[in-house]
Design an enzyme around this catalytic site. Structure first.
Site, mmCIF file in Angstrom:
data_model
loop_
_atom_site.group_PDB
_atom_site.id
_atom_site.type_symbol
_atom_site.label_atom_id
_atom_site.label_comp_id
_atom_site.label_asym_id
_atom_site.label_seq_id
_atom_site.Cartn_x
_atom_site.Cartn_y
_atom_site.Cartn_z
ATOM 1 N N ALA B 217 0.820 -1.211 0.000
ATOM 2 C CA ALA B 217 0.000 0.000 0.000
ATOM 3 C C ALA B 217 0.859 1.268 0.000
ATOM 4 C CB ALA B 217 -0.926 -0.011 1.209
ATOM 5 N N HIS B 218 0.194 2.405 -0.068
ATOM 6 C CA HIS B 218 0.883 3.699 -0.094
ATOM 7 C C HIS B 218 1.759 3.900 1.140
ATOM 8 C CE1 HIS B 218 -3.232 5.418 1.457
ATOM 9 N NE2 HIS B 218 -2.733 4.560 2.288
#
Lengths: 299, 299, 299
Positions: B217-218
């Site tokens: 994820a980010h």
């Protein structure tokens, strides 16, 4: 190949006793011909000694001393046996014909290949009536039977995940094996089926069905009519018997066996063998009845 | 940028005290320059006040009253701070150069790009000897080092998952950050690596290896020589130290840290930090020894 | 269609009482018109008898005897009702217009379709302002609203996973339904959204957001503003209410319902309905408070 010949490839080994080998494999690998293996940690020496197909081994000096009287095993000594072994393996794949050569790919004229699919120009065969969906990727060393369907964005024959650290680096081990997909198999979208590590195979038995986003690691062997639901993960060398059910989001640890008609529940994290007809559930998975008893106790 | 200048973008805010900011970020974000943040819920006011890099904040009237004496923080008042903040953020990305501009993509001539890969024409750089597989998608703001491999159907630099509800609608927050992939990284098939949310990065350290179907994820930060097995899920802002092992089908909650040499078992659902060298198992994960004790008690 | 007419398609059935049907469905399916269903196992006869939309049924001889006085249900007798039913279903899809015909695909001129996306030439409609990413695959029978985004390598309208064994073979059931994606939906990368099984739909409500690698099985119905995090797996016929949160790597068993504002924790394996506003955690999932109590007891 002679063990002494690898001295030309890995200079920092010492040949203690020469012998012949035809394949490479882990100490856990069963092979039909004499093979070269390695032992990193003397603790697992029994695995080495009990595998009758091992004719040669790369070992550390301590292990070499312990097996020097075992005259059926050729011995090469290295300070880092695992690194030497996989360095040799990668070298043989990249620079020699030890693992064979790929021919041009053969696609049956009756197969239906989506125009956006990518299929390696070598080492692939695709049978009659087989349907390959959009954005499918098929790497070399893949044999797909008749009347198979491969759903959109699935990847067949990708590299397996075998890696090791050495000094301050880390390396991937290249994969020399193949993927064999039997007739009448259906694979849905976004699945990954990796090829075998050595001269061996990842096998999907006839009539077996895979849902979306399923991961099949190197050297997994699936029987006939196995159903594997979405997002399931089968780690390396897992074996699944005929007519088994692998539930959605289940995870199966490397090397385990699921017997015929075995039933793995949704989300089960399976770390031990599943017996024929047995149902297991939970993280880690246990027999389903005991599991339900536990869940009731905390619900 | 002056806080007062955002009045031109979001009309329904009131500037209580003006100040300067150079980036945007969550109250949990550590930034090297002065940044604008927001607070939706007064309950978390300590997170706002203890973050010294926050020079401006969009807050509700109640919070504004509580921090009016904190003269180091510029204040803009909104009835819905989160919505105002992300509306501003999306506006800055779409209509201004606040987050910088992408140059044309640069691909080293020695890189091997599969003909079916899709690579954004701007904002991508790919290093020497790097191999990009079939059906790979690479969005802008991605920097890939040398001798990297990206497996089939992987997606690098996709939007992260930051969304919020407002009235009877829901919105995605656009991502302005980037993805940095170090030298000698290997990423297998069908992985997703999202870009950073603000002026920051998702980072994959040198020699790190990812198996198939891994989600990063980010703003995840992976160290060197990290091994992540198939189907693992690392949520936003997870940090993983050098030489850690993330088992297959593991799930790591956003914001947690795995120390160097940490070991996350197959299927573990990790909701707390994993210490250096610690092994955790289970759903939710606990120390492995305690976990085995528990499993034995119900098996 | 008359039940007696299927005799021409499946020769080895016996029509005991004729009747009309307009759709096919499982005994668990609720249908707006009279439908044909089947019963494999007499044990579930109540499910058949309590479903008022069933006007015809393929059953085994034992069940036929038990329902012979239920004159509202036409009866066809088969030694293997499930096989006969799905054989008929597949036949109707492949050889007749029973399930309707696909028109040419319609893409709004303002939609932004990546050049590498694959979109079926029939049966797809894409609304205004919608963005279709690289390597997306869109099969027939998909209706996508306005201002939707579909991320890279996602697959919309793939076949669902319905399969059954018969003698020493196994078969996939073809899917005749569709996928309906409401306005302002965002779907990230590598998601799979399967179509409905019969004349019915998989539905993604307006403003709903899906992260990467999410699996949405056939006939799932998602409400408005639902957020589904990465690697979540929603099995067949799952229904999710408005504003619910499905955590990353969660797995939801087929047929369950998550109420409005329901909250499924990271990694939860949900096998029972989740009430409105309820939070559940664990494998299998239970109420979050009880779950935390349990975790504390073993931590």
């Amino acid at each position: 190949m002679k063990l002494s010949a690898i001295k030309n490839i890995i200079s920092d080994i010492v040949i203690v006793r020469d012998a012949e080998f035809y394949e490479l494999g882990l100490t856990a690998t069963q092979c039909s011909v004499s093979m070269l293996s390695f032992l990193e940690n003397t603790k697992y020496i029994d695995e080495l000694l009990s595998n009758a197909t091992i004719s040669c081994a790369i070992v550390n000096p301590e292990t070499a001393e312990m097996i020097k009287d075992r005259t059926t095993i050729g011995i090469a000594v290295s300070e880092s046996p695992k690194h030497s072994f996989f360095f040799l393996h990668n070298y043989l794949i990249e620079n020699t014909d030890f693992y064979g050569q790929s021919d041009g790919s053969i696609i049956d004229p009756s197969a239906d290949i989506n125009s956006t699919a990518w299929i390696s120009k070598t080492g692939v065969s695709i049978g009659a009536g087989t349907i390959i969906g959009p954005h499918v990727s098929i790497y070399p060393n893949v044999r797909i039977g008749n009347n198979v369907t491969i759903g959109a964005n699935s990847i067949i024959g990708g590299e397996g995940f075998e890696c090791f650290r050495f000094q301050d680096k880390a390396f991937m081990v290249k994969h020399a094996g193949n993927v064999l997909i039997g007739d009448n198999v259906d694979i849905q979208a976004s699945c990954c089926i990796d090829k075998g590590l050595f001269k061996n195979s990842t096998i999907i038995g006839e009539y077996t069905k895979l849902d979306n986003l399923v991961h099949i690691a190197h050297n997994v062997i699936l029987g006939r009519r196995v159903f594997i639901a979405a997002c399931a993960m089968l780690a390396g060398r897992v074996t699944v018997g005929d007519d088994a059910w692998i539930g959605p989001s289940a995870a199966l640890r490397n090397g385990i066996t699921v017997g015929n008609n075995g039933y793995v529940s949704i989300g089960a994290v399976v770390t031990r063998d599943v017996l024929e007809g047995q149902m297991v559930s939970g993280n880690f998975a246990i027999g389903h009845d005991k599991f339900l008893q536990f869940i009731k106790s905390i619900r």
